[in-house]
Design a protein around this motif. Structure first.
Motif, mmCIF file in Angstrom:
data_model
loop_
_atom_site.group_PDB
_atom_site.id
_atom_site.type_symbol
_atom_site.label_atom_id
_atom_site.label_comp_id
_atom_site.label_asym_id
_atom_site.label_seq_id
_atom_site.Cartn_x
_atom_site.Cartn_y
_atom_site.Cartn_z
ATOM 1 N N THR A 1 0.846 -1.203 0.000
ATOM 2 C CA THR A 1 0.000 0.000 0.000
ATOM 3 C C THR A 1 0.882 1.254 0.000
ATOM 4 O OG1 THR A 1 -1.840 -1.096 1.110
ATOM 5 C CG2 THR A 1 -1.724 1.296 1.356
ATOM 6 N N VAL A 2 1.915 1.221 0.825
ATOM 7 C CA VAL A 2 2.796 2.381 0.935
ATOM 8 C C VAL A 2 3.584 2.603 -0.366
ATOM 9 C CG1 VAL A 2 4.868 3.175 2.142
ATOM 10 C CG2 VAL A 2 2.892 2.422 3.436
ATOM 11 N N SER A 3 4.054 1.539 -0.975
ATOM 12 C CA SER A 3 4.791 1.690 -2.232
ATOM 13 C C SER A 3 3.877 2.192 -3.350
ATOM 14 C CB SER A 3 5.426 0.359 -2.649
ATOM 15 O OG SER A 3 6.408 0.016 -1.707
ATOM 16 N N TYR A 4 2.629 1.767 -3.314
ATOM 17 C CA TYR A 4 1.632 2.276 -4.269
ATOM 18 C C TYR A 4 1.510 3.798 -4.096
ATOM 19 C CZ TYR A 4 -3.193 3.325 -5.735
ATOM 20 O OH TYR A 4 -4.306 3.892 -6.292
ATOM 21 N N LEU A 5 1.434 4.241 -2.837
ATOM 22 C CA LEU A 5 1.315 5.688 -2.589
ATOM 23 C C LEU A 5 2.585 6.420 -3.009
ATOM 24 C CD1 LEU A 5 -0.580 5.739 0.824
ATOM 25 C CD2 LEU A 5 -1.463 6.201 -1.456
ATOM 26 N N ASP A 6 3.704 5.776 -2.839
ATOM 27 C CA ASP A 6 4.958 6.404 -3.280
ATOM 28 C C ASP A 6 4.907 6.657 -4.798
ATOM 29 O OD1 ASP A 6 7.669 7.314 -3.153
ATOM 30 O OD2 ASP A 6 8.247 5.392 -4.038
ATOM 31 N N ARG A 7 4.352 5.679 -5.536
ATOM 32 C CA ARG A 7 4.254 5.862 -6.998
ATOM 33 C C ARG A 7 3.224 6.931 -7.346
ATOM 34 N NH1 ARG A 7 4.552 0.281 -6.501
ATOM 35 N NH2 ARG A 7 2.339 -0.047 -6.896
ATOM 36 N N ARG B 1 10.122 4.064 2.386
ATOM 37 C CA ARG B 1 9.597 3.824 1.030
ATOM 38 C C ARG B 1 8.816 4.996 0.465
ATOM 39 N NH1 ARG B 1 10.700 -0.629 3.495
ATOM 40 N NH2 ARG B 1 11.185 -2.542 2.341
ATOM 41 N N LEU B 2 8.615 6.041 1.255
ATOM 42 C CA LEU B 2 7.849 7.202 0.761
ATOM 43 C C LEU B 2 8.813 8.308 0.350
ATOM 44 C CD1 LEU B 2 4.952 7.238 3.378
ATOM 45 C CD2 LEU B 2 4.723 6.786 0.928
ATOM 46 N N SER B 3 8.624 8.794 -0.858
ATOM 47 C CA SER B 3 9.497 9.829 -1.397
ATOM 48 C C SER B 3 9.635 11.012 -0.430
ATOM 49 C CB SER B 3 8.887 10.303 -2.717
ATOM 50 O OG SER B 3 9.437 11.526 -3.075
ATOM 51 N N GLU C 1 9.521 14.059 -0.790
ATOM 52 C CA GLU C 1 8.675 15.244 -1.004
ATOM 53 C C GLU C 1 7.248 15.045 -0.470
ATOM 54 O OE1 GLU C 1 9.478 14.343 -4.911
ATOM 55 O OE2 GLU C 1 7.397 14.278 -5.588
ATOM 56 N N ILE C 2 6.892 13.804 -0.093
ATOM 57 C CA ILE C 2 5.542 13.555 0.441
ATOM 58 C C ILE C 2 5.513 13.995 1.913
ATOM 59 C CG2 ILE C 2 3.840 11.765 0.990
ATOM 60 C CD1 ILE C 2 4.873 10.167 -1.415
ATOM 61 N N VAL C 3 4.536 14.828 2.237
ATOM 62 C CA VAL C 3 4.461 15.345 3.609
ATOM 63 C C VAL C 3 3.768 14.303 4.500
ATOM 64 C CG1 VAL C 3 3.620 17.217 5.075
ATOM 65 C CG2 VAL C 3 4.333 17.694 2.713
ATOM 66 N N ILE C 4 4.405 13.993 5.608
ATOM 67 C CA ILE C 4 3.858 12.982 6.520
ATOM 68 C C ILE C 4 2.998 13.699 7.575
ATOM 69 C CG2 ILE C 4 4.430 11.076 8.074
ATOM 70 C CD1 ILE C 4 5.312 10.679 5.094
ATOM 71 N N ARG D 1 14.445 4.306 0.583
ATOM 72 C CA ARG D 1 14.154 3.095 -0.191
ATOM 73 C C ARG D 1 13.082 3.352 -1.240
ATOM 74 N NH1 ARG D 1 16.102 -1.847 2.121
ATOM 75 N NH2 ARG D 1 17.199 -1.322 4.034
ATOM 76 N N SER D 2 12.798 4.601 -1.535
ATOM 77 C CA SER D 2 11.841 4.911 -2.596
ATOM 78 C C SER D 2 12.577 4.754 -3.930
ATOM 79 C CB SER D 2 11.341 6.344 -2.423
ATOM 80 O OG SER D 2 10.699 6.773 -3.590
#
Ligand code: SF4
Length: 320
Positions: free
Chosen positions: A211-217, A263-265, A267-270, A312-313
């Motif tokens: 799920t997280v890798s999907y969001l990274d994409r 795994r999250l790029s 630039e994605i705000v957590i 790891r993104s």
């Protein structure tokens, strides 16, 4: 990018980088319902959802107008922190239930009330992807034009990309519905924050990371990593009481969140790395009540691994 000392790009860092000051969220209850509760899609809600529609932090449920809830929230906040007098530093968070599931005139009224407040720098609207018809999207787009100096964010509760889990939690929409809403919001340049839940019954670590890798994409503006909370009075609490699943242990959760952040790029705000469950109805896991210890534990975990968000993104990461 300045993360202000954290090993991940927090909402706090985004506010400091973009608005040049700290911001505070005030959770609102705009007296909505949800199609997953009013019988349109379902009547029992998502399996984990409390009677308050996941909005127990809203300052009032007593029918007060949004403007009044905001000023009450601000008063409570100012007892704990020093609020800037000369700049808008409040994020009005429409949290409880499904905040685009109401007549258009009402939505315009409540969102305008918040956006027109001189103390508010922007609004964040929690909703379902199947509750964003064209007229609501047009309204959000129009409000962006009326309040160009403020932001409008939409928060979508995806929780998981896996169909079997989505059916189990009675989410009530498919991944295609989420993707369509995500794209349409993107076309309007409305930033999206995606909610995920870690520790859903039956999900493996590998599935959660999928799920997280999907969001990274997908690259949304923001992601919320929420620990599964078992709240008293929910159907999930009954499954838990029958021993049908276990909640995550603290050490397990910390490793998992670190795996997700890696795994999250960058630039994605957590927007969240823990649970924010209401303590008075929290059945499990009780360790999550000590939020400070969870946050400190996460820092230590990432430090021990020598890793940071995005390492790891595939597009941006350099695995340490
Ligand atoms: S969509 Fe949100 S408000 Fe509706 S039942 Fe699910 S969690 Fe609760």
């Amino acid at each position: 990018m300045n993360w202000h000392g954290k090993p991940y790009y927090s909402l706090d860092a985004w506010c400091k980088n973009t608005l040049h000051h700290k911001c505070y969220k005030i959770a609102l209850n705009a007296h909505m319902t949800c199609p997953n509760r009013d019988g349109s899609i379902g009547s029992r809600g998502c399996i984990f959802c409390s009677a308050g529609g996941s909005g127990e932090f809203a300052v009032s449920t007593a029918g007060k107008p949004v403007a009044e809830q905001l000023s009450e929230g601000e008063k409570l906040l100012s007892e704990k922190v020093v609020l800037l007098k000369d700049r808008p530093c409040i994020i009005a968070y429409f949290q409880a239930y499904t905040n685009t599931y109401a007549p258009l005139e009402y939505l315009e009224q409540i969102f305008s009330q918040a956006l027109s407040s001189p103390r508010v720098c922007g609004i964040s609207i929690a909703t379902r992807p199947d509750c964003l018809p064209q007229e609501v999207l047009s309204l959000l787009s129009r409000l962006k034009g009326v309040y160009p100096e403020k932001f409008i964010w939409v928060e979508l509760g995806l929780q998981t990309i896996h169909d079997a889990t989505a059916r189990f939690i009675r989410r009530g929409y498919g991944l295609d519905c989420f993707e369509e809403a995500f794209c349409r919001l993107g076309d309007l340049d409305i930033p999206v924050i995606v909610h995920t839940i870690l520790g859903l019954p039956g999900e493996t670590r590998g599935q959660m990371l999928e799920t997280v890798s999907y969001l990274d994409r997908l690259r949304p503006f923001g992601v919320k990593l929420q620990l599964l909370h078992v709240l008293r009075g929910t159907d999930l609490a009954q499954c838990y009481a029958r021993g049908e699943f276990k909640v995550l242990e603290k050490a397990e959760y910390l490793e998992l969140v670190a795996d997700c952040l890696e795994r999250l790029s960058p630039e994605i705000v957590i927007h969240r790395v823990t649970g924010d469950g209401p303590k008075d109805i929290l059945a499990a896991p009780l360790w999550s009540m000590d939020k400070r210890s969870v946050l400190n534990g996460l820092h230590q975990t990432l430090q021990r691994r020598g890793s940071i968000q995005g390492c790891r993104s595939p597009k941006t990461g350099q695995i340490p």
